[in-house]
Design a protein around this motif. Structure first.
Motif, mmCIF file in Angstrom:
data_model
loop_
_atom_site.group_PDB
_atom_site.id
_atom_site.type_symbol
_atom_site.label_atom_id
_atom_site.label_comp_id
_atom_site.label_asym_id
_atom_site.label_seq_id
_atom_site.Cartn_x
_atom_site.Cartn_y
_atom_site.Cartn_z
ATOM 1 N N MET A 137 0.828 -1.197 0.000
ATOM 2 C CA MET A 137 0.000 0.000 0.000
ATOM 3 C C MET A 137 0.862 1.247 0.000
ATOM 4 N N ASP A 138 1.983 1.225 0.792
ATOM 5 C CA ASP A 138 2.868 2.389 0.831
ATOM 6 C C ASP A 138 3.540 2.616 -0.509
ATOM 7 N N SER A 139 3.900 1.501 -1.190
ATOM 8 C CA SER A 139 4.537 1.660 -2.499
ATOM 9 C C SER A 139 3.575 2.253 -3.511
ATOM 10 N N VAL A 140 2.288 1.871 -3.425
ATOM 11 C CA VAL A 140 1.293 2.451 -4.328
ATOM 12 C C VAL A 140 1.121 3.930 -4.039
ATOM 13 N N HIS A 141 1.083 4.281 -2.744
ATOM 14 C CA HIS A 141 0.957 5.688 -2.368
ATOM 15 C C HIS A 141 2.170 6.486 -2.834
ATOM 16 N N ASP A 142 3.374 5.917 -2.667
ATOM 17 C CA ASP A 142 4.579 6.621 -3.104
ATOM 18 C C ASP A 142 4.585 6.795 -4.619
ATOM 19 N N ALA A 143 4.126 5.774 -5.339
ATOM 20 C CA ALA A 143 4.092 5.895 -6.800
ATOM 21 C C ALA A 143 3.093 6.953 -7.230
ATOM 22 N N GLY A 144 1.932 6.999 -6.550
ATOM 23 C CA GLY A 144 0.951 8.023 -6.887
ATOM 24 C C GLY A 144 1.444 9.411 -6.552
ATOM 25 N N ALA A 145 2.139 9.566 -5.418
ATOM 26 C CA ALA A 145 2.679 10.871 -5.059
ATOM 27 C C ALA A 145 3.769 11.293 -6.029
ATOM 28 N N ALA A 146 4.599 10.343 -6.460
ATOM 29 C CA ALA A 146 5.651 10.683 -7.424
ATOM 30 C C ALA A 146 5.050 11.112 -8.757
ATOM 31 N N ALA A 147 3.984 10.426 -9.178
ATOM 32 C CA ALA A 147 3.325 10.818 -10.422
ATOM 33 C C ALA A 147 2.692 12.196 -10.302
ATOM 34 N N ALA A 148 2.065 12.471 -9.141
ATOM 35 C CA ALA A 148 1.462 13.790 -8.935
ATOM 36 C C ALA A 148 2.523 14.883 -8.913
ATOM 37 N N LEU A 149 3.678 14.596 -8.296
ATOM 38 C CA LEU A 149 4.754 15.584 -8.279
ATOM 39 C C LEU A 149 5.289 15.832 -9.685
ATOM 40 N N GLY A 150 5.367 14.779 -10.484
ATOM 41 C CA GLY A 150 5.806 14.961 -11.867
ATOM 42 C C GLY A 150 4.820 15.783 -12.681
ATOM 43 N N ASP A 151 3.518 15.536 -12.485
ATOM 44 C CA ASP A 151 2.509 16.319 -13.194
ATOM 45 C C ASP A 151 2.562 17.789 -12.784
ATOM 46 N N LEU A 152 2.746 18.036 -11.499
ATOM 47 C CA LEU A 152 2.817 19.426 -11.036
ATOM 48 C C LEU A 152 4.048 20.128 -11.576
ATOM 49 N N SER A 153 5.196 19.465 -11.546
ATOM 50 C CA SER A 153 6.419 20.083 -12.071
ATOM 51 C C SER A 153 6.306 20.334 -13.568
#
Length: 471
Positions: free
Chosen positions: A1-17
């Motif tokens: 679950m943490d890995s899924v959350h980290d992957a989603g946060a990384a994708a969101a950070l990439g979209d924002l940048s």
């Protein structure tokens, strides 16, 4: 679950940048100052009460003179930025349909006699039932609505209403631009449900449907309670002479005697409004005449048939006797399930009011007393970019509740104001394409004791469209 959350946060950070870099690329003049002005509005500790105080924020590394100069002389490539916003994730309903809401919010400028382009804006006074017309700049916003009760909307476009503009024609042109951008971005493809457009009674729904007939859209608007529509004309009798009738029996909203048995009747229990009863009638259309917007129309006037829905609730906060709500939908023959979805989708339109309140009370949209309407346009587009960044940072911001506030159960439940509190931490982890400021010294300004030799001209608010007068 943490890995899924980290992957989603990384994708969101990439979209924002990625969005921040593309947004910076849309700034054609004074790009660094404009970009940092948007960041300062997002990272300020509280509501924006003054524009010049944003120059004191750490994100704005330039002086206050550069701040005002960016608004007055900066540049934004609007067409390019529209496409950038359209490429972001767009919220959808449970059935995968995109719902767009269009509405007008006013930037009031009652004392700005030297500001051109002002109109008399329809506003409500503090007392109930009192309406005031105050000079200002009205702005038309288009946003994608999310399902369920929320204060989030995806702002897609904004356009200032100019003197002489026709409200419905301007809305049709603006919606066409937004929908074309959404289709080009791949958000709608052949076979998908039609894009639903929701508007208030200020928009002519049948005319919107006529102007956007070539697009995959469905129009849902509120109608005034004094409207009179008509059913389809009956078939001509055998052997009848003369021109065939174009309209059938009348349907007056204020006269129940003209209402036949409804096609469908639904009742839904709600926590806020009690029992909501919806009745619908099919194939109703307005009787158009060659006046107003239809003056000079080539060919016969169209028959725009649709579904009429009358919604009545048991209770309404703030009123003792709630009035019924009349809706017109451009598609006929709606099923009972579709009728319930339609009036619930219209109620989601009021989520846009939360966005307007957030723009004005938190981001200080209308605080600056700029003279030129072009500067107000740049300010508005900057805040539209700011709202998009907040929406992209929903999964990244940490909740920072006040001592008297409850902690949000999940990051997705954070309001825009709560996400803004933690945006400064998020901003430090993203890409900042703005260049470092260069050292400079302020100009000499106007000599002491001198007078302004060229005062700004005065402009009267209101419509400036000329009408032909007969001598």
């Amino acid at each position: 679950m943490d890995s899924v959350h980290d992957a989603g946060a990384a994708a969101a950070l990439g979209d924002l940048s990625r969005f921040r870099q593309e947004f910076y690329g849309c700034l054609t003049a004074r790009a660094d100052a404009l970009f940092e002005l948007a960041d300062a509005a997002l990272c300020a500790g509280g509501p924006v009460a003054s524009l010049v105080e944003l120059s004191l924020e750490p994100e704005h590394r330039r002086g206050h003179g550069s701040l005002y100069d960016s608004l007055n002389r900066g540049g934004v490539d609007i067409g390019r930025f529209r496409n950038v916003v359209a490429r972001q994730a767009i919220p959808r309903d449970d059935d995968g349909r995109i719902t767009l809401a269009i509405d007008v919010s006013n930037w009031l400028r009652p004392d700005a006699d030297t500001s051109p382009g002002r109109l008399f804006c329809h506003t409500y006074a503090r007392a109930r039932g009192q309406v005031q017309m105050i000079p200002g700049w009205p702005y038309s916003f288009v946003a994608a609505l999310e399902p369920g009760r929320t204060s989030w909307t995806a702002m897609l476009d904004v356009l200032r209403v100019r003197p002489g503009d026709d409200g419905t024609a301007l809305a049709a042109a603006q919606l066409r631009t937004v929908i074309d951008a959404l289709i080009a971005a791949g958000h709608w493809q052949a076979g998908d449900p039609g894009i639903r457009i929701v508007g208030d009674a200020g928009y002519d729904g049948p005319r919107l449907a006529f102007l956007l007939a070539d697009l995959p859209v469905q129009i849902l608007v509120r109608m005034r309670s004094d409207r009179v529509l008509a059913f389809p004309a009956p078939p001509p009798r055998p052997g009848a002479r003369g021109r065939a009738a174009r309209h059938g029996t009348r349907f007056a909203f204020a006269d129940p005697a003209t209402w036949p048995a409804p096609a469908h009747t639904t009742a839904t229990d709600t926590a806020r409004y009690g029992t909501a009863t919806a009745r619908s009638w099919d194939r109703l259309h307005p009787k158009l005449t060659r006046t107003g917007a239809w003056t000079g129309h080539d060919g016969p006037l169209p028959i725009m048939e649709g579904t009429v829905i009358r919604l009545h609730v048991e209770r309404l906060p703030g009123t003792t006797t709630p009035k019924p709500l009349w809706l017109w939908h451009s598609a006929a023959a709606a099923t009972p399930e579709q009728v319930d979805r339609l009036w619930q989708a219209f109620l989601r339109r009021f989520d846009l009011e939360h966005t307007f309140r957030f723009l004005k009370q938190t981001l200080g949209w209308t605080r600056p007393r700029v003279r030129a309407p072009e500067a107000a346009d740049r300010r508005t587009w900057l805040l539209l970019a700011a709202c998009t960044q907040l929406r992209l940072a929903r999964r990244l911001a940490q909740d920072q509740p006040r001592p008297w506030e409850r902690r949000a159960p999940a990051p997705a439940r954070l309001s825009p104001a709560r996400v803004r509190r933690g945006f400064r931490r998020v901003c430090r982890t993203t890409v900042s394409p703005a260049n470092a400021p260069k050292s400079s010294r302020p100009g000499p300004g106007r000599p002491a004791g001198s007078r302004n030799s060229s005062p700004a001209p005065l402009h009267n608010p209101g419509k400036t469209k000329k009408t032909d007068t007969k001598s």
